[in-house]
Design a protein around this motif. Structure first.
Motif, PDB file in Angstrom:
ATOM      1  N   ASN A 144       0.829  -1.208   0.000  1.00  0.00           N
ATOM      2  CA  ASN A 144       0.000   0.000   0.000  1.00  0.00           C
ATOM      3  C   ASN A 144       0.863   1.258   0.000  1.00  0.00           C
ATOM      4  N   ILE A 145       1.937   1.234   0.779  1.00  0.00           N
ATOM      5  CA  ILE A 145       2.835   2.389   0.862  1.00  0.00           C
ATOM      6  C   ILE A 145       3.524   2.607  -0.490  1.00  0.00           C
ATOM      7  N   VAL A 146       3.988   1.508  -1.101  1.00  0.00           N
ATOM      8  CA  VAL A 146       4.646   1.612  -2.407  1.00  0.00           C
ATOM      9  C   VAL A 146       3.681   2.167  -3.455  1.00  0.00           C
ATOM     10  N   SER A 147       2.437   1.697  -3.435  1.00  0.00           N
ATOM     11  CA  SER A 147       1.447   2.195  -4.397  1.00  0.00           C
ATOM     12  C   SER A 147       1.258   3.694  -4.251  1.00  0.00           C
ATOM     13  N   ALA A 148       1.192   4.157  -2.999  1.00  0.00           N
ATOM     14  CA  ALA A 148       1.040   5.593  -2.754  1.00  0.00           C
ATOM     15  C   ALA A 148       2.264   6.359  -3.253  1.00  0.00           C
ATOM     16  N   LEU A 149       3.456   5.864  -2.919  1.00  0.00           N
ATOM     17  CA  LEU A 149       4.688   6.532  -3.359  1.00  0.00           C
ATOM     18  C   LEU A 149       4.750   6.620  -4.880  1.00  0.00           C
ATOM     19  N   ASN A 150       4.328   5.536  -5.546  1.00  0.00           N
ATOM     20  CA  ASN A 150       4.390   5.522  -7.004  1.00  0.00           C
ATOM     21  C   ASN A 150       3.463   6.551  -7.644  1.00  0.00           C
ATOM     22  N   THR A 151       2.389   6.975  -6.925  1.00  0.00           N
ATOM     23  CA  THR A 151       1.511   8.028  -7.453  1.00  0.00           C
ATOM     24  C   THR A 151       2.095   9.418  -7.199  1.00  0.00           C
ATOM     25  N   GLY A 152       3.255   9.475  -6.539  1.00  0.00           N
ATOM     26  CA  GLY A 152       3.844  10.768  -6.203  1.00  0.00           C
ATOM     27  C   GLY A 152       3.388  11.290  -4.857  1.00  0.00           C
ATOM     28  N   THR A 153       2.765  10.424  -4.057  1.00  0.00           N
ATOM     29  CA  THR A 153       2.280  10.805  -2.728  1.00  0.00           C
ATOM     30  C   THR A 153       3.318  10.400  -1.682  1.00  0.00           C
ATOM     31  N   SER A 154       3.803  11.357  -0.898  1.00  0.00           N
ATOM     32  CA  SER A 154       4.727  11.022   0.188  1.00  0.00           C
ATOM     33  C   SER A 154       3.964  10.308   1.301  1.00  0.00           C
ATOM     34  N   VAL A 155       4.660   9.452   2.042  1.00  0.00           N
ATOM     35  CA  VAL A 155       4.027   8.681   3.114  1.00  0.00           C
ATOM     36  C   VAL A 155       4.818   8.891   4.401  1.00  0.00           C
ATOM     37  N   THR A 156       4.096   9.239   5.478  1.00  0.00           N
ATOM     38  CA  THR A 156       4.709   9.346   6.799  1.00  0.00           C
ATOM     39  C   THR A 156       4.026   8.343   7.726  1.00  0.00           C
ATOM     40  N   VAL A 157       4.810   7.481   8.354  1.00  0.00           N
ATOM     41  CA  VAL A 157       4.289   6.604   9.404  1.00  0.00           C
ATOM     42  C   VAL A 157       4.836   7.125  10.716  1.00  0.00           C
TER      43      VAL A 157
END
Length: 197
Positions: free
Chosen positions: A147-160
């Motif tokens: 899920n995190i990779v999918s978000a990153l691939n759309t250009g969305t940064s992810v913070t946990v």
């Protein structure tokens, strides 16, 4: 300029059923959808105990033509050991096609399930937005990593970011436990659209 609207859902238990849709899109800027609480639990909203977004449900706070993506928060009370935020639907806070930056997405609760989630706060001609995941403890297993990779691939940064526990400490009076992040699966991005982090 047409900016998306504001949707606010307050209750102890909230379910967004399969195939339900909340639309806060705007031609020149995305709106705001708050489910169970505001960003990081701020403000005066009643904090939910359970927030469930079923597979097939969609929340869209994207900008369409231009402008910035909006804000989507799915929140349950992180200080309540019974609280759970379960999201299997699609969250969109994309920037406008012509210009603008991606918006903000947050899925937070004492515990979080994101199996099946799809998120994008990407921007074609601007800076990507952010997906914040803020539980008490979090295990980044194969599904979460995907899920995190999918978000990153759309250009969305992810913070946990895990939250220190203020949950009922027994009579021993020991200090709060810090939340743990356990990474048990590799996070390997593909061809990212943008420079997400």
């Amino acid at each position: 300029a047409t900016i998306g609207g504001h949707v606010q859902l307050e209750a102890k238990d909230i379910t967004l059923t399969a195939n339900s849709s909340i639309d806060a899109t705007g031609t020149h800027g995305g709106g705001e959808v708050l489910v169970g609480g505001n960003w990081q639990g701020s403000g005066s909203m009643t904090q939910a105990t359970t927030v469930t977004m079923e597979a097939g449900a969609t929340i869209d706070a994207s900008a369409i033509a231009s402008g910035n993506g909006g804000k989507i928060v799915l929140w349950s009370d992180v200080t309540n050991a019974n609280s759970i935020t379960s999201v299997a639907g699609t969250l969109l806070a994309k920037a406008g096609d012509l210009f603008g930056n991606g918006g903000q997405l947050e899925t937070s609760g004492h515990s979080i399930e994101t199996n099946g989630i799809s998120v994008s706060a990407g921007a074609i001609n601007g800076d990507g937005g952010l997906w914040l995941i803020d539980p008490y403890n979090y295990v980044i297993n194969a599904i979460a990593a995907s899920n995190i990779v999918s978000a990153l691939n759309t250009g969305t940064s992810v913070t946990v970011s895990t939250t220190a526990s203020n949950v009922s400490q027994g009579s021993s009076g020991n200090s709060a436990d810090l939340g743990d992040i356990s990474v048990t699966s590799n996070i390997v991005t593909g061809a990212m659209s943008g420079d997400a982090t």
